[in-house]
Design an enzyme around this catalytic site. Structure first.
Site: not given
Ligand SMILES: NC(=O)c1ccc[n+]([C@@H]2O[C@H](COP(=O)([O-])OP(=O)(O)OC[C@H]3O[C@@H](n4cnc5c(N)ncnc54)[C@H](OP(=O)(O)O)[C@@H]3O)[C@@H](O)[C@H]2O)c1
Length: 250
Positions: A147, A134
């Protein structure tokens, strides 16, 4: 790397960036291992992409080890591992509970390191390991201290592993997203309310992840202009801090 027929493990595939990545890899003909927590969402995704679903809560390190063991047993060799699963938390650090800190570290840092450790012996000679980190880990963000810290740690782990595997044929990449339009913000309990930068669709980040797997690219920012604040912070940290304080620091 030829994606057709490649065995690719995607963590956090049940939602957002991970789901978009799995769909793109599925279209390219990869054999997928789809990890997440929600079995129904994983089953629905597997209906579109094919592949094995492995639900597991990565707050529990034992569950991470079980996923690695099952992948190794089923496939023997893994061509790529995409460490994407993650959670956020926003608010004053002083308001965080010990459990919230523990879970942020476990899911975002311990789990990808442990999964990589456990799967590395099964990685093919030209294998790839990709981490979704991130921009928060590169700049620091007010209200996201833990985070930001775990994402910085993951970034640093990835960079070190890349050096360590140099010359082996295996490649390590990081994809550094800014703000992405997923459920991430609703789940962390605080919606994204700033007017800029505007959220990018998860498919844009997924495209960068797939390029990192296919081409072995070491680093991609999404959007690309995010490298500018990181460069300014590296070259003139005082100026960066002044600007961040003035424009919000988050
Ligand atoms: N969205 C942003 O702005 C952003 C920016 C920078 C980086 N990121 C990074 O991108 C990655 C994906 O995030 P996203 O934006 O796609 O968010 P998201 O839609 O909330 O997806 C998160 C994923 O991680 C899984 N997860 C969460 N907690 C977990 C746990 N305790 N055990 C196993 N799996 C778990 C969720 O599984 P379930 O749904 O099945 O619980 C889901 O598949 C993350 O690492 C996040 O830090 C996101």
């Amino acid at each position: 790397m030829e994606l057709r027929g490649a065995v690719v493990v995607v963590t956090g595939a049940s939602s957002g960036i991970g789901a978009a990545t799995a769909l793109e890899l599925g279209r390219a003909g990869a054999k997928l291992v789809l990890h997440g927590r929600d079995p129904a969402r994983l089953a629905s995704l597997a209906g579109r992409t094919g592949g094995l679903t492995l639900p597991a809560d990565f707050a529990d390190t034992e569950a991470v080890s079980r996923v690695a063991a099952e992948v190794t047993e089923r496939f023997g060799t893994v061509d790529a591992l995409v460490n994407n699963a993650g959670i956020g938390w926003a608010g004053a650090f002083s308001e965080m509970t010990r459990e919230q800190v523990r879970d942020l570290i476990a899911v975002n840092l311990t789990a990808p390191i442990e999964l990589t450790r456990a799967l590395l012996p099964a990685l093919s000679p030209q294998g790839r390991v990709v981490f979704v980190t991130s921009i928060a880990g590169r700049t620091g963000v007010a209200g996201e201290a833990v985070y930001s810290a775990v994402k910085a740690g993951l970034d640093s782990f990835a960079e070190s592993l890349r050096f360590e595997l140099a010359g082996t044929g295996m490649k390590v990449g990081v994809v550094v997203p800014g703000v992405v339009d997923t459920e991430f913000f609703a789940r962390r309990g605080r919606p994204y309310e700033r007017r800029s930068p505007r959220p990018v669709p998860p498919e844009r980040v997924a495209a960068a992840v797939v390029r990192a797997v296919r081409d072995g690219r070491a680093e991609s920012y999404v959007p690309r202009w995010l490298r500018v604040p990181v460069a300014v912070r590296g070259l003139v940290p005082g100026l960066y801090r002044g600007l961040a304080a003035r424009f919000g620091g988050s």
